[in-house]
Design an enzyme around this catalytic site. Structure first.
Site, PDB file in Angstrom:
ATOM      1  CD  GLN A   1      -2.864   0.833   2.509  1.00 42.06           C
ATOM      2  OE1 GLN A   1      -2.940  -0.271   3.042  1.00 42.06           O
ATOM      3  NE2 GLN A   1      -3.570   1.859   2.924  1.00 42.06           N
TER       4      GLN A   1
ATOM      5  CB  SER B   1       2.868  -4.558   3.907  1.00 43.73           C
ATOM      6  OG  SER B   1       1.759  -4.356   4.759  1.00 43.73           O
ATOM      7  CG  LEU B   2      -1.821  -5.245  -0.305  1.00 48.23           C
ATOM      8  CD1 LEU B   2      -3.014  -6.014   0.202  1.00 48.23           C
ATOM      9  CD2 LEU B   2      -2.243  -3.946  -0.966  1.00 48.23           C
TER      10      LEU B   2
ATOM     11  NE  ARG C   1      -3.033  -7.446   5.205  1.00 51.38           N
ATOM     12  CZ  ARG C   1      -2.216  -6.429   4.981  1.00 51.38           C
ATOM     13  NH1 ARG C   1      -2.607  -5.433   4.170  1.00 51.38           N
ATOM     14  NH2 ARG C   1      -1.029  -6.350   5.544  1.00 51.38           N
TER      15      ARG C   1
ATOM     16  CG  HIS D   1       3.224  -3.401   9.340  1.00 49.09           C
ATOM     17  ND1 HIS D   1       2.930  -4.736   9.189  1.00 49.09           N
ATOM     18  CD2 HIS D   1       2.977  -2.821   8.129  1.00 49.09           C
ATOM     19  CE1 HIS D   1       2.537  -4.963   7.949  1.00 49.09           C
ATOM     20  NE2 HIS D   1       2.552  -3.820   7.286  1.00 49.09           N
TER      21      HIS D   1
ATOM     22  CD  GLN E   1       1.611  -9.059   6.094  1.00 49.43           C
ATOM     23  OE1 GLN E   1       0.452  -8.647   6.199  1.00 49.43           O
ATOM     24  NE2 GLN E   1       2.214  -9.218   4.943  1.00 49.43           N
TER      25      GLN E   1
END
Length: 309
Positions: free
Chosen positions: A11, A90-91, A115, A196, A245
């Site tokens: 993202q 990440s994503l 998500r 995060h 995560q």
């Protein structure tokens, strides 16, 4: 022996118009957008290609990014290009899971849609993120641990570029300590939440609940997870890791270094922007970074890899 990794950005790289040429010129890519729309009930071509404000809102950004990455991946795979390993920031890790064949396209879209919604709803007030330049990651992590309040490392991007996350006051306090300790710059980031960090633990736990009913498949190839910067070797680990995560550090530099240590010498970034290609240059200048964002870049990558083979 030469190895190829497919890597997927996260993202923040999104923009209106991303993937439009794939949608217009490549039928298999168009089909991916259609499936994403059917699964989520959203108009993905409209979200990705037409001017709108939703594309920068987390609950829409994530599915838009993943649909675009999946559409580009489908086009690359249709050309017969294969990877030896995959990873995503990440994503982007969902693009890696798709490459590994651990989830169906439909399930990946369902999970990523949820998500985005869960992370959007979970964003607490008083959160912040800050990029720290010119300091070792271990030193940054230690100073965060010594700072009162919630603050930790969000992203180990590459040497000299680390992102911290947490409570606004704690992030600001840690930034001051980091500058005093020798950090070149500490740059507050314009983000919608402390991604995060443990402040999003609730979202991660709820995502684990979403994943309960998702059918997993045996890997057709390995992928590296952000959480440990190591290979996922057992499909039973996937759901727990994806939940963690959301609120764990993204160990991107370590993930890339792990793949290089195992013989990967060519990285293909699939998706909007050149973020990961830029990180790669700072992690290791001796490996090749390729990028697919436009159809002409797809054709170029296919030609280059055919020549190498």
């Amino acid at each position: 022996m030469s190895k190829v990794a497919f890597v997927f950005p996260g993202q923040g790289a999104q923009y209106v118009g991303m993937g439009k040429d794939f949608y217009e010129q490549i039928p298999v890519s168009r089909k991916v957008y259609t499936i994403a729309s059917e699964v989520t009930g959203l108009n993905l071509p409209g979200l990705c290609f037409k001017e709108n404000e939703q594309i920068d809102i987390t609950e829409y950004t994530q599915i838009a990014m993943l649909a675009t990455e999946a559409a580009m991946l489908a086009a690359l795979q249709e050309k017969g290009v294969k990877a030896d390993v995959a990873a995503g920031l990440s994503l982007g890790e969902y693009g890696a899971i798709l490459t590994a064949g651990a989830m169906s396209l439909e399930d990946v879209f369902r999970v990523v849609r949820q998500r985005g919604i869960l992370m959007q709803k979970a964003v607490p007030t008083g959160g912040a993120m800050c990029a720290v330049l010119g300091m070792d990651g271990e030193k940054i992590a230690k100073i965060c641990e010594e700072t009162e309040g919630i603050v930790s490392v969000a992203n180990y991007n590459c040497p000299g570029q680390i992102v911290i996350t947490g409570e606004e006051g704690a992030v600001a306090a840690a930034a001051e300590k980091l500058k005093e300790a020798g950090a070149r710059r500490c740059i507050p980031l314009k983000v919608s939440g402390p991604f995060h960090s443990e402040m999003l633990k609730g979202a991660g736990e709820k995502l684990a609940g979403v994943l309960v009913d998702v059918e997993l498949k045996e890997f057709s190839m390995p992928y590296v997870t952000n959480v440990t910067a190591d290979y996922v070797t057992d499909i039973s680990e996937i759901k727990e890791l994806l939940g963690r995560q959301v609120y764990s550090s993204v160990r991107w530099q370590q993930s890339v270094e792990r793949m290089i240590a195992d013989g990967v010498d060519t990285f293909i970034e699939i998706g909007p922007g050149r973020t990961l290609t830029g990180f790669l240059k700072k992690i290791n200048k001796n490996v090749t970074g390729l990028h697919i964002e436009k159809v002409e870049e797809l054709e170029k990558v296919v030609r280059l890899l055919c020549d190498k083979q």
